[in-house]
Design a protein around this motif. Structure first.
Motif, PDB file in Angstrom:
ATOM      1  N   THR A 143      70.652  64.979  29.880  1.00 36.92           N
ATOM      2  CA  THR A 143      70.958  65.245  28.477  1.00 36.92           C
ATOM      3  C   THR A 143      69.870  66.122  27.884  1.00 36.92           C
ATOM      4  O   THR A 143      68.735  66.115  28.353  1.00 36.92           O
ATOM      5  CB  THR A 143      71.102  63.940  27.664  1.00 36.92           C
ATOM      6  N   ALA A 144      70.237  66.863  26.858  1.00 39.86           N
ATOM      7  CA  ALA A 144      69.279  67.673  26.113  1.00 39.86           C
ATOM      8  C   ALA A 144      68.793  66.850  24.922  1.00 39.86           C
ATOM      9  O   ALA A 144      69.582  66.178  24.255  1.00 39.86           O
ATOM     10  CB  ALA A 144      69.935  68.962  25.633  1.00 39.86           C
ATOM     11  N   ILE A 145      67.482  66.894  24.681  1.00 40.59           N
ATOM     12  CA  ILE A 145      66.890  66.168  23.562  1.00 40.59           C
ATOM     13  C   ILE A 145      66.036  67.129  22.759  1.00 40.59           C
ATOM     14  O   ILE A 145      65.169  67.805  23.315  1.00 40.59           O
ATOM     15  CB  ILE A 145      66.042  64.970  24.054  1.00 40.59           C
ATOM     16  N   ALA A 160      58.551  66.685  24.751  1.00 42.12           N
ATOM     17  CA  ALA A 160      58.218  66.195  26.099  1.00 42.12           C
ATOM     18  C   ALA A 160      57.363  64.935  26.012  1.00 42.12           C
ATOM     19  O   ALA A 160      57.608  63.954  26.723  1.00 42.12           O
ATOM     20  CB  ALA A 160      57.515  67.275  26.911  1.00 42.12           C
ATOM     21  N   GLU A 161      56.371  64.941  25.137  1.00 40.63           N
ATOM     22  CA  GLU A 161      55.496  63.779  25.004  1.00 40.63           C
ATOM     23  C   GLU A 161      56.229  62.585  24.395  1.00 40.63           C
ATOM     24  O   GLU A 161      56.022  61.441  24.794  1.00 40.63           O
ATOM     25  CB  GLU A 161      54.261  64.127  24.167  1.00 40.63           C
ATOM     26  N   THR A 162      57.101  62.848  23.423  1.00 44.94           N
ATOM     27  CA  THR A 162      57.885  61.783  22.790  1.00 44.94           C
ATOM     28  C   THR A 162      58.772  61.099  23.814  1.00 44.94           C
ATOM     29  O   THR A 162      58.784  59.869  23.932  1.00 44.94           O
ATOM     30  CB  THR A 162      58.738  62.347  21.636  1.00 44.94           C
ATOM     31  N   VAL A 163      59.533  61.887  24.561  1.00 44.78           N
ATOM     32  CA  VAL A 163      60.453  61.334  25.560  1.00 44.78           C
ATOM     33  C   VAL A 163      59.672  60.636  26.670  1.00 44.78           C
ATOM     34  O   VAL A 163      60.020  59.521  27.079  1.00 44.78           O
ATOM     35  CB  VAL A 163      61.368  62.440  26.130  1.00 44.78           C
ATOM     36  N   TYR A 164      58.616  61.261  27.130  1.00 46.88           N
ATOM     37  CA  TYR A 164      57.781  60.649  28.165  1.00 46.88           C
ATOM     38  C   TYR A 164      57.281  59.274  27.712  1.00 46.88           C
ATOM     39  O   TYR A 164      57.322  58.305  28.465  1.00 46.88           O
ATOM     40  CB  TYR A 164      56.604  61.571  28.501  1.00 46.88           C
ATOM     41  N   GLU A 169      65.177  68.883  28.573  1.00 44.14           N
ATOM     42  CA  GLU A 169      66.314  68.381  29.342  1.00 44.14           C
ATOM     43  C   GLU A 169      65.769  67.191  30.126  1.00 44.14           C
ATOM     44  O   GLU A 169      64.774  67.312  30.843  1.00 44.14           O
ATOM     45  CB  GLU A 169      66.836  69.448  30.301  1.00 44.14           C
ATOM     46  N   VAL A 170      66.394  66.023  29.966  1.00 47.63           N
ATOM     47  CA  VAL A 170      65.975  64.819  30.681  1.00 47.63           C
ATOM     48  C   VAL A 170      67.020  64.508  31.740  1.00 47.63           C
ATOM     49  O   VAL A 170      68.214  64.416  31.434  1.00 47.63           O
ATOM     50  CB  VAL A 170      65.833  63.610  29.723  1.00 47.63           C
TER      51      VAL A 170
END
Length: 156
Positions: free
Chosen positions: A10-12, A19-23, A112-113
């Motif tokens: 999915t795209a975020i 990147a840091e938020t999702v990580y 993209e995750v």
């Protein structure tokens, strides 16, 4: 034994430092309560966190009703802001050991995750897998989890 791979992306577009938020939402198992598709299977789910709060060695074990089962996840490797590798062991309802990987790749103003699980099925589950492939069995859960991860990251 039958090898399998389940993968969804999915795209975020998180507002700041996507990147840091999702990580951060992936590398800390405490955060999984906010987006994991399996957290709502048992309101009485027993959780146990051990090791560091996030990153390599962080571990999360759960025990719940028939739907939730029991198992353990341990983060085996990370590349900060880019990837998280997890060793996943299911104990109940059936025993298995799988590898999970989250890849976080810059894409436009966001990331993209990609969530991938690989493993092998054996015995009865291998037979069931010929009728209902693992991708069909777990893919919808990955999609639900990624949608919740996206909502959480974009609304921080």
């Amino acid at each position: 034994m039958t090898a399998f791979t389940v993968t969804r992306s999915t795209a975020i577009a998180a507002p700041a430092a996507p990147a840091e938020t999702v990580y951060g939402l992936i590398a800390d198992f405490h955060e999984w309560r906010l987006w994991s598709p399996w957290e709502d299977l048992d309101p009485q789910l027993h959780r146990e966190y051990t090791g560091p709060s996030s990153g390599p060695g962080a571990s999360y074990a759960w025990k719940g009703n028939r739907k939730a089962g029991a198992g353990r996840m341990t983060i085996s490797a990370v590349e900060a802001g880019r990837s998280v590798d997890v060793d996943l062991e299911f104990i109940k309802p059936m025993s298995s050991h799988n590898h999970v990987r989250f890849d976080i790749v810059p894409s436009g103003a966001g990331v993209e995750v990609t969530w991938t699980m690989t493993g092998e099925t054996s015995g009865l589950f291998s037979l069931i897998g010929r009728i209902v492939p693992m991708d069909k069995f777990a893919g919808k859960d990955f999609e639900k989890g990624l949608a919740a991860l996206k909502a959480r990251a974009e609304n921080r």
